[in-house]
Design an enzyme around this catalytic site. Sequence first.
Site, PDB file in Angstrom:
ATOM      1  N   GLU A   1       0.322  -6.477   2.207  1.00  0.00           N
ATOM      2  CA  GLU A   1      -0.275  -5.439   1.362  1.00  0.00           C
ATOM      3  C   GLU A   1      -1.724  -5.211   1.811  1.00  0.00           C
ATOM      4  O   GLU A   1      -2.364  -6.136   2.328  1.00  0.00           O
ATOM      5  CB  GLU A   1      -0.195  -5.926  -0.092  1.00  0.00           C
ATOM      6  CG  GLU A   1      -0.836  -5.069  -1.135  1.00  0.00           C
ATOM      7  CD  GLU A   1      -0.239  -3.667  -1.267  1.00  0.00           C
ATOM      8  OE1 GLU A   1      -0.383  -2.888  -0.309  1.00  0.00           O
ATOM      9  OE2 GLU A   1       0.312  -3.350  -2.325  1.00  0.00           O
ATOM     10  N   ASP A   2      -2.236  -4.009   1.603  1.00  0.00           N
ATOM     11  CA  ASP A   2      -3.631  -3.775   2.007  1.00  0.00           C
ATOM     12  C   ASP A   2      -4.631  -4.325   0.990  1.00  0.00           C
ATOM     13  O   ASP A   2      -5.646  -4.890   1.368  1.00  0.00           O
ATOM     14  CB  ASP A   2      -3.890  -2.278   2.283  1.00  0.00           C
ATOM     15  CG  ASP A   2      -3.586  -1.383   1.095  1.00  0.00           C
ATOM     16  OD1 ASP A   2      -2.893  -1.838   0.158  1.00  0.00           O
ATOM     17  OD2 ASP A   2      -4.031  -0.228   1.091  1.00  0.00           O
TER      18      ASP A   2
ATOM     19  N   ASP B   1      -5.716  -5.245  -6.433  1.00  0.00           N
ATOM     20  CA  ASP B   1      -6.762  -4.749  -7.322  1.00  0.00           C
ATOM     21  C   ASP B   1      -6.465  -5.319  -8.719  1.00  0.00           C
ATOM     22  O   ASP B   1      -6.801  -6.471  -9.007  1.00  0.00           O
ATOM     23  CB  ASP B   1      -6.697  -3.216  -7.256  1.00  0.00           C
ATOM     24  CG  ASP B   1      -7.866  -2.527  -7.912  1.00  0.00           C
ATOM     25  OD1 ASP B   1      -8.639  -3.196  -8.596  1.00  0.00           O
ATOM     26  OD2 ASP B   1      -7.996  -1.301  -7.766  1.00  0.00           O
TER      27      ASP B   1
ATOM     28  N   PHE C   1     -15.295   1.293  -4.199  1.00  0.00           N
ATOM     29  CA  PHE C   1     -14.194   2.054  -3.606  1.00  0.00           C
ATOM     30  C   PHE C   1     -14.201   1.890  -2.097  1.00  0.00           C
ATOM     31  O   PHE C   1     -15.149   2.294  -1.429  1.00  0.00           O
ATOM     32  CB  PHE C   1     -14.296   3.528  -4.009  1.00  0.00           C
ATOM     33  CG  PHE C   1     -12.961   4.188  -3.968  1.00  0.00           C
ATOM     34  CD1 PHE C   1     -12.222   4.344  -5.129  1.00  0.00           C
ATOM     35  CD2 PHE C   1     -12.413   4.610  -2.765  1.00  0.00           C
ATOM     36  CE1 PHE C   1     -10.949   4.918  -5.089  1.00  0.00           C
ATOM     37  CE2 PHE C   1     -11.147   5.180  -2.710  1.00  0.00           C
ATOM     38  CZ  PHE C   1     -10.419   5.336  -3.873  1.00  0.00           C
TER      39      PHE C   1
ATOM     40  N   ARG D   1      -7.895   7.007   6.163  1.00  0.00           N
ATOM     41  CA  ARG D   1      -7.050   5.865   6.548  1.00  0.00           C
ATOM     42  C   ARG D   1      -7.264   5.476   8.001  1.00  0.00           C
ATOM     43  O   ARG D   1      -7.081   4.338   8.394  1.00  0.00           O
ATOM     44  CB  ARG D   1      -5.566   6.204   6.356  1.00  0.00           C
ATOM     45  CG  ARG D   1      -5.125   6.365   4.908  1.00  0.00           C
ATOM     46  CD  ARG D   1      -3.605   6.326   4.819  1.00  0.00           C
ATOM     47  NE  ARG D   1      -3.095   6.904   3.583  1.00  0.00           N
ATOM     48  CZ  ARG D   1      -2.878   6.227   2.453  1.00  0.00           C
ATOM     49  NH1 ARG D   1      -3.169   4.946   2.398  1.00  0.00           N
ATOM     50  NH2 ARG D   1      -2.401   6.818   1.390  1.00  0.00           N
TER      51      ARG D   1
HETATM   52  C1  PRP Z   1      -2.882   0.663  -3.649  1.00  0.00           C
HETATM   53  C2  PRP Z   1      -2.645  -0.569  -2.801  1.00  0.00           C
HETATM   54  C3  PRP Z   1      -1.728  -1.402  -3.632  1.00  0.00           C
HETATM   55  C4  PRP Z   1      -2.142  -1.069  -5.044  1.00  0.00           C
HETATM   56  C5  PRP Z   1      -3.030  -2.141  -5.565  1.00  0.00           C
HETATM   57  O1  PRP Z   1      -1.843   1.562  -3.398  1.00  0.00           O
HETATM   58  O2  PRP Z   1      -2.075  -0.237  -1.562  1.00  0.00           O
HETATM   59  O3  PRP Z   1      -0.382  -1.098  -3.425  1.00  0.00           O
HETATM   60  O4  PRP Z   1      -2.848   0.189  -4.993  1.00  0.00           O
HETATM   61  O5  PRP Z   1      -3.408  -1.866  -6.856  1.00  0.00           O
HETATM   62  P1  PRP Z   1      -3.098  -2.809  -8.111  1.00  0.00           P
HETATM   63  O6  PRP Z   1      -3.362  -4.233  -7.715  1.00  0.00           O
HETATM   64  O7  PRP Z   1      -4.087  -2.313  -9.116  1.00  0.00           O
HETATM   65  O8  PRP Z   1      -1.691  -2.561  -8.548  1.00  0.00           O
HETATM   66  P2  PRP Z   1      -1.933   3.118  -3.661  1.00  0.00           P
HETATM   67  O9  PRP Z   1      -1.243   3.417  -4.958  1.00  0.00           O
HETATM   68  O10 PRP Z   1      -3.355   3.573  -3.526  1.00  0.00           O
HETATM   69  O11 PRP Z   1      -1.025   3.717  -2.517  1.00  0.00           O
HETATM   70  P3  PRP Z   1      -1.230   3.774  -0.919  1.00  0.00           P
HETATM   71  O12 PRP Z   1      -1.049   2.365  -0.393  1.00  0.00           O
HETATM   72  O13 PRP Z   1      -0.135   4.680  -0.481  1.00  0.00           O
HETATM   73  O14 PRP Z   1      -2.601   4.316  -0.628  1.00  0.00           O
END
Ligand code: PRP
Length: 176
Positions: A98-99, A102, A151, A164
């Site tokens: 995962e990236d 949060d 952010f 990205r």
């Molecule tokens: C981001 C990130 C995680 C998630 C983390 O995805 O890649 O999947 O939010 O947030 P959390 O811990 O609060 O649940 P995003 O919805 O931005 O989609 P993306 O990866 O397509 O940019």
Amino acid sequence: MAGAEIEILLTKAVIDRRVRKLAGKISRDYAGREILIVGVLKGAFIFMADLIRGLSVPCSVDFVRLVSYHDGSVSSGDVRITKDLETPIAGRDVLIVEDIVDTGITLSRLVEVLRERKPASLKVCAFLDKRARRRVPFTADYVGFTIPDGFVVGYGLDYNEKYRFLPDVCLLRDIA
Ligand code: PRP
């Protein structure tokens, strides 16, 4: 977006070093086994690509995409899979990549869903960890960098689908 400032938080060189180290640690931990890497779209695609090229154990890859529903800007905690795995994971050693963690809501839900499919093992590797933002308890098994709230974009992470492609991780300030 007018007036947004961008500042480098993690340079490509720093990221590369850390990702190589993580790949080394994962390779040692999974020695003699084959990993099924599960990338969480979209943000993880660049980290995943770099990480797996540093592995010295065999792996295969698959992807999931999740959507987290929001009440205004706050996550409602409702997470749905919009693209599921194509690979059965029962009996496999699965590593979710995962990236960013949060609130922790997305990953805790994904782990819950995948655990029901009875993998031999299930671990999580997150490139970034914003611990201060947790709303549900969640600890990744491998973390690239713990970062303060703010952010962040680049290295796969976006703001409205932009940025990205940036090779560094950057802080975006003064976003509307
Ligand atoms: C981001 C990130 C995680 C998630 C983390 O995805 O890649 O999947 O939010 O947030 P959390 O811990 O609060 O649940 P995003 O919805 O931005 O989609 P993306 O990866 O397509 O940019």
